[in-house]
Design an enzyme around this catalytic site. Structure first.
Site, PDB file in Angstrom:
ATOM      1  N   SER A 139       3.133  35.902  -0.932  1.00  0.00           N
ATOM      2  CA  SER A 139       2.955  34.599  -0.679  1.00  0.00           C
ATOM      3  C   SER A 139       3.738  34.209   0.549  1.00  0.00           C
ATOM      4  O   SER A 139       4.570  34.761   0.880  1.00  0.00           O
ATOM      5  CB  SER A 139       3.300  33.869  -2.060  1.00  0.00           C
ATOM      6  OG  SER A 139       3.172  32.478  -1.777  1.00  0.00           O
ATOM      7  N   TYR A 152       9.594  32.585  -8.887  1.00  0.00           N
ATOM      8  CA  TYR A 152       8.480  32.842  -8.170  1.00  0.00           C
ATOM      9  C   TYR A 152       8.619  33.611  -6.967  1.00  0.00           C
ATOM     10  O   TYR A 152       8.002  34.610  -6.425  1.00  0.00           O
ATOM     11  CB  TYR A 152       7.354  31.750  -8.041  1.00  0.00           C
ATOM     12  CG  TYR A 152       6.040  32.148  -7.499  1.00  0.00           C
ATOM     13  CD1 TYR A 152       5.276  32.708  -8.104  1.00  0.00           C
ATOM     14  CD2 TYR A 152       5.723  31.559  -6.200  1.00  0.00           C
ATOM     15  CE1 TYR A 152       3.947  33.274  -7.656  1.00  0.00           C
ATOM     16  CE2 TYR A 152       4.592  31.898  -5.675  1.00  0.00           C
ATOM     17  CZ  TYR A 152       3.585  32.781  -6.368  1.00  0.00           C
ATOM     18  OH  TYR A 152       2.314  33.082  -5.922  1.00  0.00           O
TER      19      TYR A 152
HETATM   20  P1  NDP Z   1      -5.490  32.646 -10.362  1.00  0.00           P
HETATM   21  O1  NDP Z   1      -4.663  32.099 -11.632  1.00  0.00           O
HETATM   22  O2  NDP Z   1      -7.061  32.367 -10.293  1.00  0.00           O
HETATM   23  O3  NDP Z   1      -5.574  34.262 -10.659  1.00  0.00           O
HETATM   24  C1  NDP Z   1      -4.510  35.210 -11.378  1.00  0.00           C
HETATM   25  C2  NDP Z   1      -4.934  36.356 -11.936  1.00  0.00           C
HETATM   26  O4  NDP Z   1      -3.884  37.218 -12.296  1.00  0.00           O
HETATM   27  C3  NDP Z   1      -6.137  36.088 -12.850  1.00  0.00           C
HETATM   28  O5  NDP Z   1      -7.295  36.959 -12.738  1.00  0.00           O
HETATM   29  C4  NDP Z   1      -5.332  36.501 -14.209  1.00  0.00           C
HETATM   30  O6  NDP Z   1      -6.253  36.952 -15.078  1.00  0.00           O
HETATM   31  C5  NDP Z   1      -4.733  37.774 -13.545  1.00  0.00           C
HETATM   32  N1  NDP Z   1      -3.418  37.934 -14.449  1.00  0.00           N
HETATM   33  C6  NDP Z   1      -2.405  37.230 -15.060  1.00  0.00           C
HETATM   34  N2  NDP Z   1      -1.582  37.754 -15.713  1.00  0.00           N
HETATM   35  C7  NDP Z   1      -2.000  39.080 -15.678  1.00  0.00           C
HETATM   36  C8  NDP Z   1      -1.631  40.050 -16.503  1.00  0.00           C
HETATM   37  N3  NDP Z   1      -0.631  40.176 -17.266  1.00  0.00           N
HETATM   38  N4  NDP Z   1      -2.366  41.419 -16.521  1.00  0.00           N
HETATM   39  C9  NDP Z   1      -3.427  41.359 -15.770  1.00  0.00           C
HETATM   40  N5  NDP Z   1      -4.092  40.183 -14.910  1.00  0.00           N
HETATM   41  C10 NDP Z   1      -3.335  39.188 -14.860  1.00  0.00           C
HETATM   42  O7  NDP Z   1      -4.696  32.567  -9.276  1.00  0.00           O
HETATM   43  P2  NDP Z   1      -4.789  33.473  -7.849  1.00  0.00           P
HETATM   44  O8  NDP Z   1      -6.053  33.895  -7.402  1.00  0.00           O
HETATM   45  O9  NDP Z   1      -4.173  32.028  -6.893  1.00  0.00           O
HETATM   46  O10 NDP Z   1      -3.674  34.441  -7.908  1.00  0.00           O
HETATM   47  C11 NDP Z   1      -3.813  35.696  -7.163  1.00  0.00           C
HETATM   48  C12 NDP Z   1      -2.643  36.146  -6.584  1.00  0.00           C
HETATM   49  O11 NDP Z   1      -2.462  35.261  -5.372  1.00  0.00           O
HETATM   50  C13 NDP Z   1      -1.233  35.967  -7.190  1.00  0.00           C
HETATM   51  O12 NDP Z   1      -0.402  37.151  -7.127  1.00  0.00           O
HETATM   52  C14 NDP Z   1      -0.616  34.712  -6.743  1.00  0.00           C
HETATM   53  O13 NDP Z   1       0.655  34.682  -6.721  1.00  0.00           O
HETATM   54  C15 NDP Z   1      -1.024  34.866  -5.174  1.00  0.00           C
HETATM   55  N6  NDP Z   1      -1.032  33.790  -4.391  1.00  0.00           N
HETATM   56  C16 NDP Z   1      -1.666  32.595  -4.788  1.00  0.00           C
HETATM   57  C17 NDP Z   1      -1.527  31.426  -3.718  1.00  0.00           C
HETATM   58  C18 NDP Z   1      -2.408  30.305  -4.268  1.00  0.00           C
HETATM   59  O14 NDP Z   1      -2.235  29.123  -3.764  1.00  0.00           O
HETATM   60  N7  NDP Z   1      -3.600  30.304  -5.301  1.00  0.00           N
HETATM   61  C19 NDP Z   1      -0.822  31.433  -2.665  1.00  0.00           C
HETATM   62  C20 NDP Z   1       0.105  32.701  -2.524  1.00  0.00           C
HETATM   63  C21 NDP Z   1      -0.247  33.875  -3.315  1.00  0.00           C
HETATM   64  P3  NDP Z   1      -6.111  37.041 -16.635  1.00  0.00           P
HETATM   65  O15 NDP Z   1      -5.561  35.888 -17.059  1.00  0.00           O
HETATM   66  O16 NDP Z   1      -7.545  37.318 -16.979  1.00  0.00           O
HETATM   67  O17 NDP Z   1      -5.350  38.293 -17.137  1.00  0.00           O
END
Ligand code: NDP
Length: 246
Positions: A139, A152
């Site tokens: 990030s 974070y």
């Molecule tokens: P979302 O919340 O839409 O997606 C997060 C995903 O992580 C979901 O599919 C969720 O699925 C999964 N997840 C969470 N906990 C677990 C777990 N224990 N096991 C397996 N899967 C898990 O957010 P984003 O798409 O934005 O996030 C994706 C990545 O991008 C993250 O690493 C985030 O930190 C990073 N990021 C995002 C930014 C933003 O502004 N959106 C900016 C910079 C980085 P489920 O709950 O079904 O398990």
């Protein structure tokens, strides 16, 4: 077999979902992992309706066995792993005085240990294949921090450190395993839903409402990194909304 085999953690929403759909459209075979089975099932059905190939495995990346089972599902179905996208993550920002220790634990477990378990699950196969590509989602918060974002940011700095050491080790081993860090700014996903600190939540949501870009932009960046010729690795890509100041 044409197309790469791509394992995506956190594939049930946001960046993971958008990437799964885009890469499937490009003819790649996708193995989706996350906890919410209903969402994974729906995304696989959408991909198949579109003529693509995908399977899912319910996965909790905080559990080593569960991540190993995701790798096994990829190998049992498609016999190889070309790309492992460590994308699962959560961002329950809070200031330290709130003492949200359970949320700190969860971020360490998912954002750091989840990435390590992904590396452990896929590296032996990639070494054996003499090719592979880890794409680890960090990030902008892996480059700078701010009040409320300490834990974070700590996890996202860790993702960059882990990725760089892995890159150096694989280069030394001449394994042809590439490592890419993707560091996005604000992206419109469900990420902000995990924030429970009511003092911070409105400000963060306002920023996201004002500037966030779509997760498809990140998916396109991942595709670009993947499509770089095999002798070259995009080591890190930072991308922000054009109007995001910091
Ligand atoms: P979302 O919340 O839409 O997606 C997060 C995903 O992580 C979901 O599919 C969720 O699925 C999964 N997840 C969470 N906990 C677990 C777990 N224990 N096991 C397996 N899967 C898990 O957010 P984003 O798409 O934005 O996030 C994706 C990545 O991008 C993250 O690493 C985030 O930190 C990073 N990021 C995002 C930014 C933003 O502004 N959106 C900016 C910079 C980085 P489920 O709950 O079904 O398990």
């Amino acid at each position: 077999m044409s197309g790469k085999v791509i394992v995506i953690t956190g594939a049930s929403s946001g960046i993971g979902e958008a990437t799964a759909k885009l890469l499937a459209k490009k003819g790649h075979k996708i193995v989706l992992g996350a906890r919410r089975e209903d969402r994974l099932k729906e995304i696989v059905e959408d991909i198949e309706k579109d003529g693509g190939s995908a399977v899912y495995q319910v996965t909790d990346v905080a559990k080593h066995d569960s991540v190993e089972a995701l790798a096994k599902r990829a190998l049992d179905t498609y016999s190889k792993i070309d790309v492992w996208l460590n994308n699962a993550g959560l961002m329950p920002h809070s200031t330290f005085d709130k003492r949200k220790v359970a949320e700190w634990d969860q971020m360490v477990d998912v954002n750091i240990k989840g990435v390590l378990y992904g590396i452990a699950a896929a590296l032996p196969t990639m070494r054996e294949q003499k090719s592979g590509h880890f794409i680890n989602v960090s990030s902008i918060a892996g480059h700078q921090t701010h009040p409320g974002g300490g834990v974070y940011s700590g996890t996202k700095y860790a993702v960059r450190a882990i990725s760089e050491a892995l890159r150096q080790e694989e280069a030394a081993a001449k394994s042809n395993v590439r490592v890419t860090i993707i560091s996005p700014g604000a992206v419109a996903t469900e990420l902000t839903h995990t924030i429970t600190d009511e003092d911070l939540k409105p400000g963060i949501e306002q920023l996201y409402n004002e500037v966030a870009i779509s997760p498809e932009r990140v998916a396109e960046t991942i595709l670009f990194a993947m499509d770089t010729p095999a002798d070259t690795a995009m080591n890190e890509i930072l991308l922000r909304p054009t109007s995001q100041q910091v």
